[in-house]
Scaffold this motif. Structure first.
Motif, mmCIF file in Angstrom:
data_model
loop_
_atom_site.group_PDB
_atom_site.id
_atom_site.type_symbol
_atom_site.label_atom_id
_atom_site.label_comp_id
_atom_site.label_asym_id
_atom_site.label_seq_id
_atom_site.Cartn_x
_atom_site.Cartn_y
_atom_site.Cartn_z
ATOM 1 N N ARG A 16 0.821 -1.212 0.000
ATOM 2 C CA ARG A 16 0.000 0.000 0.000
ATOM 3 C C ARG A 16 0.854 1.261 0.000
ATOM 4 O O ARG A 16 1.927 1.304 0.598
ATOM 5 C CB ARG A 16 -0.930 0.021 1.213
ATOM 6 C CG ARG A 16 -2.105 -0.924 1.088
ATOM 7 C CD ARG A 16 -3.027 -0.831 2.276
ATOM 8 N NE ARG A 16 -3.635 0.492 2.391
ATOM 9 C CZ ARG A 16 -4.381 0.857 3.429
ATOM 10 N NH1 ARG A 16 -4.590 0.012 4.425
ATOM 11 N NH2 ARG A 16 -4.911 2.072 3.464
ATOM 12 N N GLN A 21 -2.099 9.835 8.108
ATOM 13 C CA GLN A 21 -3.414 9.387 8.568
ATOM 14 C C GLN A 21 -4.233 10.559 9.082
ATOM 15 O O GLN A 21 -3.699 11.488 9.713
ATOM 16 C CB GLN A 21 -3.248 8.359 9.682
ATOM 17 C CG GLN A 21 -4.529 7.698 10.130
ATOM 18 C CD GLN A 21 -4.267 6.580 11.122
ATOM 19 O OE1 GLN A 21 -4.404 6.768 12.333
ATOM 20 N NE2 GLN A 21 -3.870 5.420 10.615
ATOM 21 N N VAL A 29 -8.298 6.930 8.812
ATOM 22 C CA VAL A 29 -8.254 6.782 7.361
ATOM 23 C C VAL A 29 -6.842 7.077 6.889
ATOM 24 O O VAL A 29 -6.294 8.138 7.163
ATOM 25 C CB VAL A 29 -9.251 7.736 6.663
ATOM 26 C CG1 VAL A 29 -9.122 7.637 5.141
ATOM 27 C CG2 VAL A 29 -10.683 7.427 7.094
ATOM 28 N N GLY A 30 -6.251 6.148 6.154
ATOM 29 C CA GLY A 30 -4.886 6.320 5.674
ATOM 30 C C GLY A 30 -3.874 5.884 6.716
ATOM 31 O O GLY A 30 -4.218 5.413 7.807
ATOM 32 N N ILE A 35 -8.792 -0.207 4.963
ATOM 33 C CA ILE A 35 -9.517 0.573 3.951
ATOM 34 C C ILE A 35 -10.997 0.550 4.306
ATOM 35 O O ILE A 35 -11.591 -0.502 4.498
ATOM 36 C CB ILE A 35 -9.281 -0.017 2.549
ATOM 37 C CG1 ILE A 35 -7.799 0.154 2.173
ATOM 38 C CG2 ILE A 35 -10.170 0.652 1.512
ATOM 39 C CD1 ILE A 35 -7.378 -0.597 0.930
ATOM 40 N N LYS A 184 -8.766 14.527 3.010
ATOM 41 C CA LYS A 184 -8.541 13.459 2.040
ATOM 42 C C LYS A 184 -9.093 13.953 0.712
ATOM 43 O O LYS A 184 -9.835 14.944 0.663
ATOM 44 C CB LYS A 184 -9.235 12.162 2.476
ATOM 45 C CG LYS A 184 -10.696 12.332 2.811
ATOM 46 C CD LYS A 184 -11.333 11.044 3.313
ATOM 47 C CE LYS A 184 -12.775 11.293 3.724
ATOM 48 N NZ LYS A 184 -13.516 10.064 3.985
ATOM 49 N N PRO A 209 -4.546 10.923 2.475
ATOM 50 C CA PRO A 209 -5.343 9.752 2.100
ATOM 51 C C PRO A 209 -6.182 10.036 0.852
ATOM 52 O O PRO A 209 -6.575 11.178 0.597
ATOM 53 C CB PRO A 209 -6.250 9.531 3.315
ATOM 54 C CG PRO A 209 -5.605 10.261 4.443
ATOM 55 C CD PRO A 209 -4.905 11.419 3.823
ATOM 56 N N ASP A 241 -7.494 4.575 0.294
ATOM 57 C CA ASP A 241 -7.618 4.415 1.741
ATOM 58 C C ASP A 241 -9.069 4.304 2.191
ATOM 59 O O ASP A 241 -9.336 3.892 3.317
ATOM 60 C CB ASP A 241 -6.945 5.604 2.434
ATOM 61 C CG ASP A 241 -5.502 5.752 1.987
ATOM 62 O OD1 ASP A 241 -4.665 4.949 2.429
ATOM 63 O OD2 ASP A 241 -5.215 6.639 1.157
ATOM 64 N N THR A 242 -9.982 4.690 1.327
ATOM 65 C CA THR A 242 -11.407 4.555 1.594
ATOM 66 C C THR A 242 -12.114 4.517 0.249
ATOM 67 O O THR A 242 -11.637 5.111 -0.720
ATOM 68 C CB THR A 242 -11.917 5.713 2.488
ATOM 69 O OG1 THR A 242 -13.306 5.572 2.724
ATOM 70 C CG2 THR A 242 -11.630 7.068 1.886
#
Length: 388
Positions: A16, A21, A29-30, A35, A184, A209, A241-242
């Motif tokens: 990854r 984060q 997230v991140g 994920i 993000k 992210p 990351d999402t």
């Protein structure tokens, strides 16, 4: 080697992308965090009861984050009740009116989805950022190939990866100028090639992210295919990351498809992973109807379990050896059941589905009990060490 004892499989490893984060409510997230899977409600947000009911269905499907649209003051007024009722962080979707962002932040939204350049003057951007800081909100910058700024369209002539990335960087600068870094970014497009190329470029240009999606992907079947190709390619490359799978379908279906994409890449496991054959004249039972029934009846299982449903003995035994529970079709309505990859017993047609459901439920209970026991053992060891 079976899934319950996978051993070393370096050809499955996904490296990854490193990024910093952020926190969206209590969800990281991140920065190496799992994920997350998102969706978006489609009820009028001003109707708090209907929106909460829809959120409940998405929570049952395993959603991590939920976005709700806040186009008017009635929506942001209902948001406080929605946030209190939800078990997952709520993201407020804001398009143009900066006051809706201020109201959403005050109402408890964990994240604001905005394009800072659409908010208005630098003073208004500062107000939104100040509200986000005061309320502990993250911000998602949402660039979309269908709504690029006019100057970028004039510069590039059409939506292209460079235009999407430049738009994202311009919006990022507006936040960084206000010393805000809890953000993000997404650079979505309905064209798979455009979206993937834009994310690839952006991943090299920023350290924040990234939220993945193929926007306006289509209906349940077509949109699932497009999203799996686009999001799957990026995740396989270690980017993302999402995620949100954008479908013209109920939000909980987006969640289920999102998890299927993650499960297929071995990134996250939730619920039952079904391995089944497309069926042919050799099948010893109706594979299609059996799988349909099992997928419906096993939706309540959250524990990661693999189940193979194969119609005959050609590929059946080999696939069954790779799963926690398996069944292969035999003659005269008599089928072989595999447990942990080993032949165990036979089952007849008329009781097959109920029997498989009971086996999966028992396996899930066994796994959860072992997990609790391990956690208790670890807690006991930690207490003992602390006492020493």
């Amino acid at each position: 080697m079976s899934e319950h004892n996978p051993g070393l499989r370096p050809w499955r490893d996904i490296a990854r992308r490193d990024c910093r984060q952020i926190m969206v409510g209590n969800v990281p997230v991140g920065g190496g965090a799992p994920i997350t899977v998102q969706t978006m409600t489609n009820t009028p947000t001003s109707d708090a009861r209907a929106t909460i009911d829809q959120i409940r269905r998405c929570e049952e499907a395993g959603v991590d984050l939920i976005r709700v649209s806040c186009p008017d003051v009635e929506s942001t007024a209902a948001l406080k009740q929605i946030v209190r009722a939800a078990k997952v962080p709520i993201i407020a979707d804001i398009h143009f009116h900066y006051k809706r962002a201020l109201e959403a932040a005050d109402a408890g939204a964990a994240c604001l989805r905005i394009n800072p350049g659409n908010i208005g003057s630098a003073a208004r951007v500062k107000e939104v950022v100040d509200a986000a800081k005061a309320n502990g909100c993250a911000i998602r910058i949402g660039v979309n190939g269908g709504s690029l700024e006019k100057d970028l369209l004039e510069k590039y002539g059409e939506p292209c990866p460079e235009a999407l990335v430049e738009s994202a960087l311009d919006h990022i600068k507006l936040l960084q100028d206000q010393d805000f870094h809890e953000y993000k970014v997404a650079v979505k497009a309905s064209d798979v090639f455009l979206a993937v190329a834009a994310y690839m470029q952006l991943a090299d240009a920023v350290d924040c992210p990234l939220h993945l999606g193929i926007t306006e992907a289509g209906g349940l079947i077509g949109g699932t295919v497009k999203s799996a190709i686009g999001i799957g390619n990026l995740l396989w490359a270690g980017i993302g990351d999402t995620i949100r799978v954008s479908l013209s379908a109920e939000p909980e279906e987006e969640v289920r498809v999102g998890y299927e994409i993650l499960k297929s890449l071995g990134i996250r496991t939730r619920g039952v992973r079904v391995v089944s054959c497309p069926s042919c004249a050799r099948q010893g039972f109706d594979v299609i109807r059996t799988v349909e029934a099992l997928e419906t009846r096993l939706q309540h299982i959250n524990t990661p379990i693999s189940l193979s449903v194969l119609g005959c003995v050609v590929n059946g035994p080999g696939e069954a050896r790779e799963t926690d529970i398996g069944i292969t079709g035999g003659g005269n309505g008599k089928h072989m059941v595999y447990l942990s990859g080993v032949t165990d017993h036979h089952i007849q047609d008329e009781t097959m589905i109920d029997h498989i459901v009971s086996l999966v439920e028992a396996k899930a209970a066994e796994i959860e009990a072992a997990k609790l026991e391990a956690e208790g053992t670890d807690a006991g060891k930690a207490t003992a060490v602390a006492a020493e």
